[in-house]
Design a protein around this motif. Structure first.
Motif, short mmCIF file in Angstrom:
data_model
loop_
_atom_site.label_atom_id
_atom_site.label_comp_id
_atom_site.label_asym_id
_atom_site.label_seq_id
_atom_site.Cartn_x
_atom_site.Cartn_y
_atom_site.Cartn_z
N PHE A 70 -1.92 -15.43 -20.29
CA PHE A 70 -0.50 -15.76 -20.27
C PHE A 70 0.33 -14.52 -19.99
N VAL A 71 0.08 -13.46 -20.72
CA VAL A 71 0.87 -12.23 -20.57
C VAL A 71 0.72 -11.65 -19.17
N SER A 72 -0.49 -11.58 -18.68
CA SER A 72 -0.69 -10.97 -17.36
C SER A 72 -0.09 -11.80 -16.24
N THR A 73 -0.01 -13.10 -16.41
CA THR A 73 0.56 -13.95 -15.38
C THR A 73 2.09 -13.96 -15.43
N ILE A 74 2.64 -13.94 -16.62
CA ILE A 74 4.09 -14.07 -16.77
C ILE A 74 4.82 -12.75 -16.59
N ALA A 75 4.30 -11.67 -17.15
CA ALA A 75 5.00 -10.38 -17.10
C ALA A 75 4.98 -9.81 -15.68
N ASN A 76 5.93 -8.96 -15.39
CA ASN A 76 6.10 -8.43 -14.05
C ASN A 76 5.74 -6.95 -13.97
N VAL A 77 4.53 -6.62 -14.40
CA VAL A 77 4.11 -5.22 -14.37
C VAL A 77 2.70 -5.13 -13.76
N TRP A 78 2.51 -5.73 -12.60
CA TRP A 78 1.23 -5.63 -11.92
C TRP A 78 1.13 -4.31 -11.16
N MET A 79 2.23 -3.90 -10.53
CA MET A 79 2.30 -2.61 -9.86
C MET A 79 3.57 -1.91 -10.33
N VAL A 80 3.47 -0.59 -10.55
CA VAL A 80 4.59 0.19 -11.04
C VAL A 80 4.76 1.39 -10.12
N GLY A 81 6.02 1.69 -9.79
CA GLY A 81 6.33 2.85 -8.96
C GLY A 81 7.62 3.49 -9.42
N THR A 82 7.94 4.61 -8.84
CA THR A 82 9.18 5.30 -9.18
C THR A 82 10.11 5.31 -7.98
N SER A 83 11.40 5.23 -8.27
CA SER A 83 12.41 5.29 -7.22
C SER A 83 13.52 6.21 -7.68
N ASN A 84 14.56 6.34 -6.87
CA ASN A 84 15.69 7.20 -7.23
C ASN A 84 16.40 6.70 -8.48
N SER A 85 16.40 5.39 -8.69
CA SER A 85 17.13 4.83 -9.83
C SER A 85 16.24 4.54 -11.03
N GLY A 86 15.00 4.96 -11.01
CA GLY A 86 14.12 4.77 -12.17
C GLY A 86 12.80 4.11 -11.79
N THR A 87 12.23 3.45 -12.77
CA THR A 87 10.94 2.81 -12.58
C THR A 87 11.10 1.44 -11.94
N VAL A 88 10.27 1.15 -10.97
CA VAL A 88 10.26 -0.14 -10.29
C VAL A 88 8.92 -0.80 -10.60
N SER A 89 8.96 -2.07 -11.01
CA SER A 89 7.71 -2.80 -11.27
C SER A 89 7.75 -4.14 -10.56
N THR A 90 6.60 -4.55 -10.08
CA THR A 90 6.47 -5.85 -9.44
C THR A 90 5.39 -6.64 -10.15
N GLY A 91 5.56 -7.92 -10.13
CA GLY A 91 4.56 -8.82 -10.69
C GLY A 91 4.25 -9.90 -9.68
N LEU A 92 3.90 -11.05 -10.19
CA LEU A 92 3.62 -12.18 -9.31
C LEU A 92 4.89 -12.94 -8.97
N TRP A 93 5.97 -12.67 -9.70
CA TRP A 93 7.17 -13.48 -9.55
C TRP A 93 8.42 -12.67 -9.20
N LEU A 94 8.60 -11.51 -9.83
CA LEU A 94 9.85 -10.77 -9.70
C LEU A 94 9.62 -9.29 -9.38
N LEU A 95 10.66 -8.67 -8.83
CA LEU A 95 10.73 -7.24 -8.63
C LEU A 95 11.78 -6.72 -9.61
N CYS A 96 11.38 -5.82 -10.49
CA CYS A 96 12.30 -5.35 -11.53
C CYS A 96 12.55 -3.85 -11.37
N ASN A 97 13.84 -3.49 -11.37
CA ASN A 97 14.26 -2.10 -11.41
C ASN A 97 15.17 -1.98 -12.62
N THR A 98 16.44 -1.94 -12.45
CA THR A 98 17.34 -2.06 -13.59
C THR A 98 17.60 -3.52 -13.89
N THR A 99 17.56 -4.34 -12.86
CA THR A 99 17.63 -5.80 -13.02
C THR A 99 16.45 -6.40 -12.26
#
Length: 161
Positions: free
Chosen positions: A20-49
């Motif tokens: 459940f956690v691995s499918t729902i959460a959006n931290v499959w890949m994590v990277g850094t950008s100018n505005s902070g940490t960027v994470s992607t999952g199966l559903w969303l791309l998260c930065n500050t929002t």
């Protein structure tokens, strides 16, 4: 024997929760950008929002397949857990856990296919970021892969006891 069954039951519940956690959460890949940490999952791309994951037309089918196989693995794992409880109290010795072991092998196969597609198509592809690496959800999915295989083999071995 009772301690072994209780241990398998606990590991099975832990596997379902981790799926459940691995499918729902959006931290499959994590990277850094100018505005902070960027994470992607199966559903969303998260930065500050968080926003809808931008997918090209060439990888959209792969992402849908990963989503489908991860959801199927959760469904099969929950069904196997229910079947374990039902078979524990209804079937006689020597006939128990065939169905539960088979369903967990299907769950194992779904996790394998889903995570393998994700690894082949989306590794090191975090939009708007550099220096990407795998997140904890990706690692949890591989741990669930191992646990589901071990549990399914144990269910098939326990049918004789």
């Amino acid at each position: 024997m009772l301690v072994l069954l209780a241990g398998i039951f606990v590991v099975h519940i832990a596997t379902v929760i981790m799926l459940f956690v691995s499918t729902i959460a959006n931290v499959w890949m994590v990277g850094t950008s100018n505005s902070g940490t960027v994470s992607t999952g199966l559903w969303l791309l998260c930065n500050t929002t968080c926003e809808q994951l931008p997918v090209s037309t060439s990888t959209e089918a792969s992402l849908k397949a990963v989503q489908a196989f991860m959801i199927l693995s959760i469904i099969f794992s929950v069904i196997a857990l229910v079947m374990f409880i039902v078979q524990l109290f209804t079937l006689e010795k020597g006939k128990r856990f065939y169905i539960t072991g088979a369903i967990m092998l299907v769950c194992w196969l779904c996790i394998l296919i889903g995570v393998s597609i994700y690894t082949a198509q989306f590794t090191d592809k975090v939009p708007r970021s550099t220096n990407s690496h795998h997140g904890y959800c990706f690692i949890l999915a591989w741990i669930c892969f191992c646990f589901s295989f071990i549990i399914s083999i144990l269910y098939l071995v326990l049918r004789k006891k």
